[in-house]
Scaffold this motif. Structure first.
Motif, PDB file in Angstrom:
ATOM      1  N   ARG A  83       0.781  -1.318   0.126  1.00 16.66           N
ATOM      2  CA  ARG A  83      -0.083   0.040  -0.238  1.00 16.66           C
ATOM      3  C   ARG A  83       0.789   1.176  -0.116  1.00 16.66           C
ATOM      4  O   ARG A  83       0.336   2.449  -0.252  1.00 16.66           O
ATOM      5  CB  ARG A  83      -0.926  -0.111   1.219  1.00 16.66           C
ATOM      6  N   THR A 101       1.249   3.558  -3.061  1.00 18.36           N
ATOM      7  CA  THR A 101       1.518   2.798  -4.063  1.00 18.36           C
ATOM      8  C   THR A 101      -0.181   2.986  -5.185  1.00 18.36           C
ATOM      9  O   THR A 101      -1.079   3.433  -4.489  1.00 18.36           O
ATOM     10  CB  THR A 101       1.490   1.505  -3.747  1.00 18.36           C
ATOM     11  N   ALA A 102      -0.233   2.216  -6.199  1.00 24.67           N
ATOM     12  CA  ALA A 102      -1.621   2.176  -6.835  1.00 24.67           C
ATOM     13  C   ALA A 102      -2.462   1.541  -5.847  1.00 24.67           C
ATOM     14  O   ALA A 102      -3.779   1.956  -5.944  1.00 24.67           O
ATOM     15  CB  ALA A 102      -1.279   1.591  -8.021  1.00 24.67           C
ATOM     16  N   ALA A 103      -1.937   0.395  -5.182  1.00 23.53           N
ATOM     17  CA  ALA A 103      -3.093  -0.170  -4.251  1.00 23.53           C
ATOM     18  C   ALA A 103      -3.304   0.665  -3.182  1.00 23.53           C
ATOM     19  O   ALA A 103      -4.587   0.747  -2.510  1.00 23.53           O
ATOM     20  CB  ALA A 103      -2.303  -1.305  -3.958  1.00 23.53           C
ATOM     21  N   ARG A 105      -3.710   3.877  -3.281  1.00 19.96           N
ATOM     22  CA  ARG A 105      -4.629   5.016  -3.632  1.00 19.96           C
ATOM     23  C   ARG A 105      -5.803   4.429  -3.918  1.00 19.96           C
ATOM     24  O   ARG A 105      -7.009   5.041  -3.711  1.00 19.96           O
ATOM     25  CB  ARG A 105      -4.024   5.517  -4.901  1.00 19.96           C
ATOM     26  N   ALA A 106      -6.239   3.166  -4.547  1.00 16.53           N
ATOM     27  CA  ALA A 106      -7.204   2.494  -4.607  1.00 16.53           C
ATOM     28  C   ALA A 106      -7.876   2.239  -3.260  1.00 16.53           C
ATOM     29  O   ALA A 106      -9.101   2.221  -3.363  1.00 16.53           O
ATOM     30  CB  ALA A 106      -7.105   1.085  -5.650  1.00 16.53           C
TER      31      ALA A 106
END
Length: 146
Positions: A83, A101-103, A105-106
């Motif tokens: 994360r 990370t992208a995860a 942010r998601a």
């Protein structure tokens, strides 16, 4: 029993009321955060990073009113979950920079439901929770000198 004795009763202690309330509030969050794979302290880290990322570990610790040594293991666990990332600044290797990370942010999308779930669990609306939070302002967000 005189008035001074009353002041020493456990139920009349500000510290006891705040500690008990804090423990109970954290326990309200636990089942709401579990599906997100977050502990309450990790949730606070993510909230701060969703507001501003990247950030130095020191800046993050200051905003969260935590010691860097306490925050570091939380950030490491979030990194292990994919994360956040931790990277030393190129211009100053003493500074550890924390980024989403992208995860990470998601995960924010799922977290948008947390405040509503907490309101439902407390039976309080936004206005009531805001008043309660604002009433705690003298004790929150900064260290009170002894």
């Amino acid at each position: 029993m005189d008035a001074r004795d009353e002041l020493l009763k456990l139920e009349n202690q500000l510290c006891f009321a705040l500690v008990t309330a804090a423990r109970n509030v954290v326990s309200l969050y636990r089942p709401v955060l579990e599906p997100l794979g977050l502990t309450h302290p990790q949730y606070l880290v993510m909230l701060a990073l969703w507001e501003s990322s990247p950030r130095s570990l020191g800046d993050l610790a200051e905003e969260l009113a935590m010691e860097p040594a306490t925050l570091s293991p939380l950030v490491k666990r979030l990194e292990a979950q994919g994360r956040v990332s931790r990277v030393r600044r190129v211009d100053d290797e003493r500074v550890l920079e924390i980024s989403l990370t992208a995860a990470g942010r998601a995960l924010r999308e799922q977290a948008l439901a947390v405040p509503e779930q907490i309101m439902a669990r407390t039976g309080m609306d936004t206005e009531q929770l805001t008043r309660l939070r604002d009433g705690l302002a003298p004790f929150a967000g900064r260290r009170i000198p002894l």
